[in-house]
Design a protein around this motif. Sequence first.
Motif, PDB file in Angstrom:
ATOM      1  N   LYS A  51       0.938  -1.291   0.337  1.00 18.41           N
ATOM      2  CA  LYS A  51      -0.172  -0.165   0.383  1.00 18.41           C
ATOM      3  C   LYS A  51       1.350   1.300  -0.134  1.00 18.41           C
ATOM      4  O   LYS A  51       0.495   2.355  -0.137  1.00 18.41           O
ATOM      5  N   ARG A  53       1.852   2.097   2.826  1.00 20.03           N
ATOM      6  CA  ARG A  53       1.290   3.548   3.959  1.00 20.03           C
ATOM      7  C   ARG A  53       2.311   3.399   4.884  1.00 20.03           C
ATOM      8  O   ARG A  53       2.994   2.476   5.223  1.00 20.03           O
ATOM      9  N   SER A 138      -8.025  -0.773   3.160  1.00 21.63           N
ATOM     10  CA  SER A 138      -8.662  -0.940   1.983  1.00 21.63           C
ATOM     11  C   SER A 138      -7.746  -1.035   1.069  1.00 21.63           C
ATOM     12  O   SER A 138      -6.562  -0.552   0.948  1.00 21.63           O
ATOM     13  N   ASN A 140      -6.673  -0.107  -1.713  1.00 17.68           N
ATOM     14  CA  ASN A 140      -5.771   0.397  -2.190  1.00 17.68           C
ATOM     15  C   ASN A 140      -4.393   0.829  -2.077  1.00 17.68           C
ATOM     16  O   ASN A 140      -4.367   0.731  -1.017  1.00 17.68           O
ATOM     17  N   SER A 146     -10.612   4.632  -2.798  1.00 22.88           N
ATOM     18  CA  SER A 146     -10.755   3.153  -1.952  1.00 22.88           C
ATOM     19  C   SER A 146     -11.262   2.647  -3.259  1.00 22.88           C
ATOM     20  O   SER A 146     -12.077   2.933  -4.108  1.00 22.88           O
ATOM     21  N   HIS A 224      -6.165  12.422   1.208  1.00 25.07           N
ATOM     22  CA  HIS A 224      -7.094  10.019   1.509  1.00 25.07           C
ATOM     23  C   HIS A 224      -8.457  10.696   0.822  1.00 25.07           C
ATOM     24  O   HIS A 224      -8.130  11.509   0.331  1.00 25.07           O
TER      25      HIS A 224
HETATM   26 MG    MG Z   1      -8.276   3.053   3.332  1.00 24.18          MG
END
Ligand code: MG
Length: 346
Positions: A51, A53, A138, A140, A146, A224
């Motif tokens: 991700k 992330r 999610s 993505n 998303s 986001h």
């Molecule tokens: Mg998310």
Amino acid sequence: MVTSRLPQDEIDRAVEALREGEVIAFPTETVYGLGADAQNPDAVRKVFELKGRPATHPLIVHIDHPRVLERWALSVPPAARALAERFWPGPLTLVLRRAPAVDLAITGGQDTVAVRVPGHPVAQQLLRAFGSGIAAPSANRYGHVSPTRAEHVREEFGDAVRVVLDGGDCKIGLESTIVSCVDTVPRVLRPGFITLTQLRTVVPEVQGRSDADAPRVPGSDVKHYAPSTPLSIVNSRTLEEVVTQLTSEHERVAVLAMRPPRVANKFMTWINAGRRADLYARDLYVNLRALDKAGAREILVEEVPAGEAWDAVRDRLHRAASAENVVAVDPDIAALRADFGEDLGQ
Ligand code: MG
Ligand code: AMP
């Protein structure tokens, strides 16, 4: 495509991948999730890598039934128990004190853990067959729109995700409502399909999201849910005016509105998503993806109505927008200021 359950061999393939420490994608009623065995730190790490992330951004642990909650949470206060009984399986995530065994990678190093029992029949099938928790954000890349269809996951990750279970279009289309039950008074951290009013029918003292948590200004928060094309929120009254302004040099503009356009303009791509909050929410990410592909210089989104029914949609749109674009194209700053707070443009 509408799918209720998937053939067992597809579920088995996903379970096998999870047991081998692989990352898979699966449908829930909110959005598609990128799942890993919550008890395998290496697999969880892969989710963050895929991700892109930040490690401090925790994942939600998905379980098949509230009866296994104690494996993940140190304690389950009565308010959390009541919310779980009323809304699970469903689009509600509870934040609780973390049980000692929960991997800190999942919780972003925090002492709390987010848990949900999803209601989607395929998610249920998968969780039952796997027999343990699946950590899933999610599906993505970090900050992007998303996914609400299996094809969105494929577009985003290609073969990097070995198994993508296709459960059709997500019925809700927006991420779960998150309620923290860590402090004495439960508090909404993220608005979703389940509203504050609904939560209060079960636990009257639940607090709404505090102003400190709310995205004060689009763009002030980390972006986001955002398409690649810059997105601006525009007051309905000035929508056509802004479109004319932006297309005067024959550049394409994409619009997400709740009504048809009042003036035709061959340089605009216009989606009328209607005025029903639930349907607008269900189609929001599909619509943003379509508008992102329109080759437009800008995506304009008609400001959605005030009121609780639109809270979750408004939250996602404000986070997807970029402040400088809102200011640049919308002459009606006063109306926006009222919506976004005083710090607009700072
Ligand atoms: Mg998310
Ligand atoms: P996503 O997985 O993309 O739907 O995002 C998960 C959301 O859950 C993020 O907004 C996280 O910040 C939130 N979340 C997960 N775990 C926790 C936690 N322990 N405390 C607060 N929020 C959490």
